[in-house]
Design an enzyme around this catalytic site. Structure first.
Site, PDB file in Angstrom:
ATOM      1  N   TYR A  40       6.870 -10.047 -18.587  1.00 17.84           N
ATOM      2  CA  TYR A  40       6.755 -10.056 -17.129  1.00 17.84           C
ATOM      3  C   TYR A  40       7.924  -9.255 -16.576  1.00 17.84           C
ATOM      4  CZ  TYR A  40       9.977 -14.230 -16.979  1.00 17.84           C
ATOM      5  OH  TYR A  40      11.012 -15.113 -17.096  1.00 17.84           O
ATOM      6  N   THR A  41       7.751  -8.749 -15.349  1.00 22.10           N
ATOM      7  CA  THR A  41       8.791  -7.898 -14.772  1.00 22.10           C
ATOM      8  C   THR A  41      10.004  -8.705 -14.325  1.00 22.10           C
ATOM      9  OG1 THR A  41       7.634  -8.019 -12.647  1.00 22.10           O
ATOM     10  CG2 THR A  41       7.210  -6.082 -14.042  1.00 22.10           C
ATOM     11  N   GLU A 104       4.322  -4.313 -19.123  1.00 23.94           N
ATOM     12  CA  GLU A 104       5.015  -5.145 -18.135  1.00 23.94           C
ATOM     13  C   GLU A 104       3.989  -5.664 -17.131  1.00 23.94           C
ATOM     14  OE1 GLU A 104       8.094  -6.184 -17.641  1.00 23.94           O
ATOM     15  OE2 GLU A 104       9.371  -4.964 -18.951  1.00 23.94           O
ATOM     16  N   HIS A 146       7.520 -11.036 -25.349  1.00 23.34           N
ATOM     17  CA  HIS A 146       8.893 -10.552 -25.454  1.00 23.34           C
ATOM     18  C   HIS A 146       9.791 -11.664 -25.998  1.00 23.34           C
ATOM     19  CE1 HIS A 146      12.312  -8.087 -23.358  1.00 23.34           C
ATOM     20  NE2 HIS A 146      12.316  -7.945 -24.666  1.00 23.34           N
ATOM     21  N   ASP A 156      10.059 -14.242 -21.304  1.00 26.44           N
ATOM     22  CA  ASP A 156       8.804 -13.696 -20.773  1.00 26.44           C
ATOM     23  C   ASP A 156       7.769 -13.417 -21.873  1.00 26.44           C
ATOM     24  OD1 ASP A 156      10.856 -11.644 -21.338  1.00 26.44           O
ATOM     25  OD2 ASP A 156       9.376 -10.183 -20.700  1.00 26.44           O
TER      26      ASP A 156
END
Length: 262
Positions: A40-41, A104, A146, A156
């Site tokens: 995720y960003t 992402e 990640h 994330d």
């Protein structure tokens, strides 16, 4: 003879891409692609994340960004080594950037209260993942978070990411999480052969973890990363019976890799 230059992003690699926003933050791949890593960003907006990912001084990037509305931005050519994984490890390989494609997913993440991922966004995550997996023959167990490859640093895409929806669509490896029922567990401060066996199983699946018999802080981080992906109903870094059984079932069903016989 000089090595060939990494490819510039001049055309999309997938027909699903809506926009090209090239990032200069990439290098040359050193191995073939066999992993897909989802992030995720973790920022307040998609635009802020995309701007960061194309800023040279940031030294970070990814191959794709998927906005909340499902639109897909490509930033680095798949043939190039995007800088998305950072310090990481999987199955003993530390240059995961060279082996992987990074997506992402726009979401504020833990720092913004773990907001839900919109259905339209997840539908596009699935579609793009299916496309990448088909073109690169990526095995289900190498579709990773990640946090799986960098458990000491990253959380994330988080425990609220809908891995089950991806799995139903043929993306990723998953088993039903075992019910939490209490019973024996291992936690920081414990040591001995059962802890060593747990760590061996985590390493067998792919996690980077020291093969000793101490349940230290690093072990708890790996267990928490495992829970975020595979037993998300309770993420606490404690290896309870549910965590152990889920791990064993996961290894037993891993493609091309069976539990070793003692």
């Amino acid at each position: 003879m000089d090595a060939p230059a990494s490819p510039e992003l001049v055309a999309s690699d997938s027909a699903l891409v809506d926009t090209l926003v090239p990032s200069p933050n990439f290098g040359e791949r050193r191995s073939s692609i066999d992993m897909l890593v989802l992030h995720y960003t973790g920022m307040g907006s998609a635009d802020a994340a995309i701007e960061l990912l194309r800023t040279p001084a940031a030294e970070v990037s990814c191959h794709y960004v998927i906005r909340e509305d499902g639109s897909i931005v490509q930033m680095v050519a798949e043939g190039a080594r995007a800088w998305h994984a950072g310090l990481s490890s999987w199955e003993g390989i530390t240059d995961t950037n060279s082996r992987s494609i990074g997506i992402e997913i726009v979401n504020g993440g833990h720092d913004f209260g773990l907001p839900p991922f919109p259905d339209v966004q997840i539908a596009r995550v699935i579609a793009l993942s299916q496309d990448i997996i088909a073109r690169h023959a990526i095995r289900a167990d190498r579709v990773l978070a990640h946090s799986d490859i960098a458990p000491a640093r990253k959380r994330d895409p988080g425990e609220r990411f809908p891995w089950q929806a991806l799995h139903v669509a043929g993306v990723g490896h998953l088993v039903p999480e075992a019910h939490i029922t209490g019973g024996r567990f291992f936690m920081p401060g414990d040591a001995g052969e059962p802890v060593a066996a747990l760590k061996a199983m985590l390493a067998w699946y792919g996690y980077g973890i020291a093969l000793d018999d101490a349940y230290d802080a690093a072990t708890a981080e790996v267990v928490a990363a495992f829970q975020r992906h595979f037993r998300p109903s309770q993420v606490d870094g404690v290896a309870d019976a549910s965590t152990l059984l889920t791990l064993r079932n996961l290894i037993a069903t891993r493609p091309d890799k069976a539990i070793p016989v003692a």
